[in-house]
Design a protein around this motif. Structure first.
Motif, short mmCIF file in Angstrom:
data_model
loop_
_atom_site.label_atom_id
_atom_site.label_comp_id
_atom_site.label_asym_id
_atom_site.label_seq_id
_atom_site.Cartn_x
_atom_site.Cartn_y
_atom_site.Cartn_z
N ARG A 137 44.30 31.36 73.54
CA ARG A 137 44.74 30.58 72.39
C ARG A 137 43.54 30.34 71.46
O ARG A 137 42.41 30.24 71.89
CB ARG A 137 45.31 29.23 72.84
CG ARG A 137 46.62 29.37 73.59
CD ARG A 137 47.14 28.00 74.02
NE ARG A 137 46.36 27.45 75.11
CZ ARG A 137 45.54 26.43 74.99
NH1 ARG A 137 45.34 25.86 73.81
NH2 ARG A 137 44.86 25.98 76.03
N ILE A 138 43.85 30.24 70.18
CA ILE A 138 42.81 29.92 69.20
C ILE A 138 42.51 28.43 69.30
O ILE A 138 43.42 27.60 69.32
CB ILE A 138 43.27 30.28 67.77
CG1 ILE A 138 43.61 31.77 67.67
CG2 ILE A 138 42.22 29.88 66.76
CD1 ILE A 138 42.43 32.67 67.89
N SER A 139 41.23 28.10 69.34
CA SER A 139 40.83 26.71 69.43
C SER A 139 40.33 26.23 68.07
O SER A 139 39.30 26.69 67.58
CB SER A 139 39.72 26.53 70.47
OG SER A 139 39.21 25.21 70.42
N ARG A 140 41.06 25.32 67.47
CA ARG A 140 40.60 24.75 66.20
C ARG A 140 39.36 23.89 66.41
O ARG A 140 38.48 23.82 65.55
CB ARG A 140 41.72 23.92 65.57
CG ARG A 140 42.91 24.76 65.09
CD ARG A 140 43.92 23.90 64.36
NE ARG A 140 45.04 24.70 63.86
CZ ARG A 140 46.07 24.19 63.19
NH1 ARG A 140 46.12 22.89 62.93
NH2 ARG A 140 47.05 24.98 62.76
N ALA A 141 39.29 23.24 67.58
CA ALA A 141 38.15 22.38 67.87
C ALA A 141 36.85 23.17 67.90
O ALA A 141 35.79 22.67 67.55
CB ALA A 141 38.36 21.66 69.19
N LEU A 142 36.96 24.45 68.30
CA LEU A 142 35.77 25.30 68.37
C LEU A 142 35.55 26.09 67.09
O LEU A 142 34.64 26.91 67.03
CB LEU A 142 35.89 26.26 69.56
CG LEU A 142 35.92 25.60 70.94
CD1 LEU A 142 36.12 26.65 72.02
CD2 LEU A 142 34.63 24.82 71.19
N SER A 143 36.37 25.85 66.07
CA SER A 143 36.21 26.51 64.77
C SER A 143 36.20 28.03 64.92
O SER A 143 35.31 28.72 64.43
CB SER A 143 34.91 26.03 64.11
OG SER A 143 34.80 26.50 62.79
N GLN A 144 37.22 28.56 65.61
CA GLN A 144 37.27 29.98 65.92
C GLN A 144 37.97 30.80 64.85
O GLN A 144 39.11 30.52 64.49
CB GLN A 144 37.97 30.21 67.27
CG GLN A 144 37.17 29.72 68.46
CD GLN A 144 37.97 29.85 69.75
OE1 GLN A 144 39.19 29.76 69.75
NE2 GLN A 144 37.26 30.05 70.86
N ASN A 145 37.26 31.79 64.33
CA ASN A 145 37.82 32.79 63.42
C ASN A 145 37.22 34.13 63.84
O ASN A 145 36.06 34.40 63.57
CB ASN A 145 37.47 32.48 61.96
CG ASN A 145 38.04 31.15 61.49
OD1 ASN A 145 37.32 30.16 61.45
ND2 ASN A 145 39.31 31.12 61.14
N PHE A 146 38.03 34.94 64.52
CA PHE A 146 37.52 36.16 65.12
C PHE A 146 37.49 37.31 64.11
O PHE A 146 38.39 37.45 63.28
CB PHE A 146 38.39 36.58 66.30
CG PHE A 146 38.51 35.53 67.38
CD1 PHE A 146 37.38 35.12 68.07
CD2 PHE A 146 39.73 34.96 67.68
CE1 PHE A 146 37.48 34.16 69.06
CE2 PHE A 146 39.84 33.99 68.67
CZ PHE A 146 38.71 33.58 69.36
N LEU A 147 36.45 38.13 64.20
CA LEU A 147 36.41 39.36 63.41
C LEU A 147 37.56 40.25 63.85
O LEU A 147 37.72 40.54 65.03
CB LEU A 147 35.08 40.09 63.61
CG LEU A 147 33.94 39.77 62.65
CD1 LEU A 147 32.70 40.53 63.04
CD2 LEU A 147 34.33 40.07 61.21
#
Length: 259
Positions: free
Chosen positions: A6-16
């Motif tokens: 899952r994408i974690s907003r808390a970790l500020s994740q934006n994958f290439l």
């Protein structure tokens, strides 16, 4: 089959999410077809950039803070001997004592902390970081203005904006484009070590904002006649705003005030 993380907003994740972009960033990280001895990657994510960096270094430490992503990373690179996947917060890593480089698609919310870590690492040769475009432009003078951090570190570090990445190259798509910041430790600093303390004091004084202008701020520590003379030698207008003063002009100002 492993479940997708899952994408974690808390970790500020934006994958290439684009191979060509990952390849482009890898070339900016390790230019001229050479291989670096040791490279630390901040935020390996799903390994898009890791896969492009691996052939360009003898040893790659891929740091990932999200425990959901680590198992898949380790599986993906299990047959790539130069890649070591390290679980945990990159900020807790002790900088190597031997020359090393840093690269990564850094979490936008942690950019400042990661950059500070890089600037403090005495064995760092260079860092190539994907950041918010606004951050990249501010730190490298691309807006025609300069920040305290950049000017203060300028004698030992060169800052350049070397690329711009469209936000649609990431997943999920962030609100803003990214910039690629290249920070290189100078092989020969622009000032002698003994002069760096006075340099930092002068720059921090100038950015203090006391007195309403750079000229007025500097006069708090130097006689007006000497400040006037230094400004003339540096070809600076006494009314200039501190952010408009380039590092080269700062160097001349420092030379005149400490000679």
């Amino acid at each position: 089959m492993a479940r997708p993380a899952r994408i974690s907003r808390a970790l500020s994740q934006n994958f290439l999410a684009d191979r060509a972009t990952a390849e482009h960033v890898a070339r900016l990280t390790v230019p001229h077809g050479r291989r670096v001895p040791l490279l630390l990657e901040v935020g390996a994510g799903k390994g898009a950039l890791t896969a492009r960096l691996a052939p360009r270094c003898h040893e790659l430490h891929a740091h990932e803070i999200d425990p959901q992503l680590v198992p898949n990373l380790r599986t993906r690179f299990s047959t790539t001997p130069q890649v070591r996947v390290i679980a945990g917060d990159f900020m807790l890593t002790q900088p190597p004592c031997t020359p090393f480089a840093v690269a990564g698609n850094v979490p936008f919310s942690r950019t400042a902390d990661i950059v500070d870590w890089c600037l403090r690492a005495t064995a760092l040769t260079d860092a190539t970081l994907l950041t918010q475009l606004e951050y990249a432009r501010k730190r490298t003078g691309d807006y025609g203005s300069w920040t305290l951090l950049t000017v203060r570190s300028w004698p030992c570090h060169d800052w350049r904006l070397v690329g711009r990445i469209d936000r649609r190259r990431f997943s999920p798509v962030p609100r803003v484009d990214a910039g690629v910041v290249r920070i290189e430790r100078r092989r020969t600093p622009l000032l002698e070590p003994a002069a760096l303390h006075d340099w930092r004091h002068l720059v921090e004084l100038g950015f203090s904002g006391v007195g309403g202008s750079l000229h007025a701020s500097v006069r708090r520590a130097h006689p007006r006649r000497r400040v006037d003379s230094a400004f003339r030698a540096a070809r600076l207008d006494p009314r200039v705003l501190v952010g408009e003063v380039s590092p080269d002009h700062w160097l001349r100002l420092h030379q005149e005030l400490t000679s």
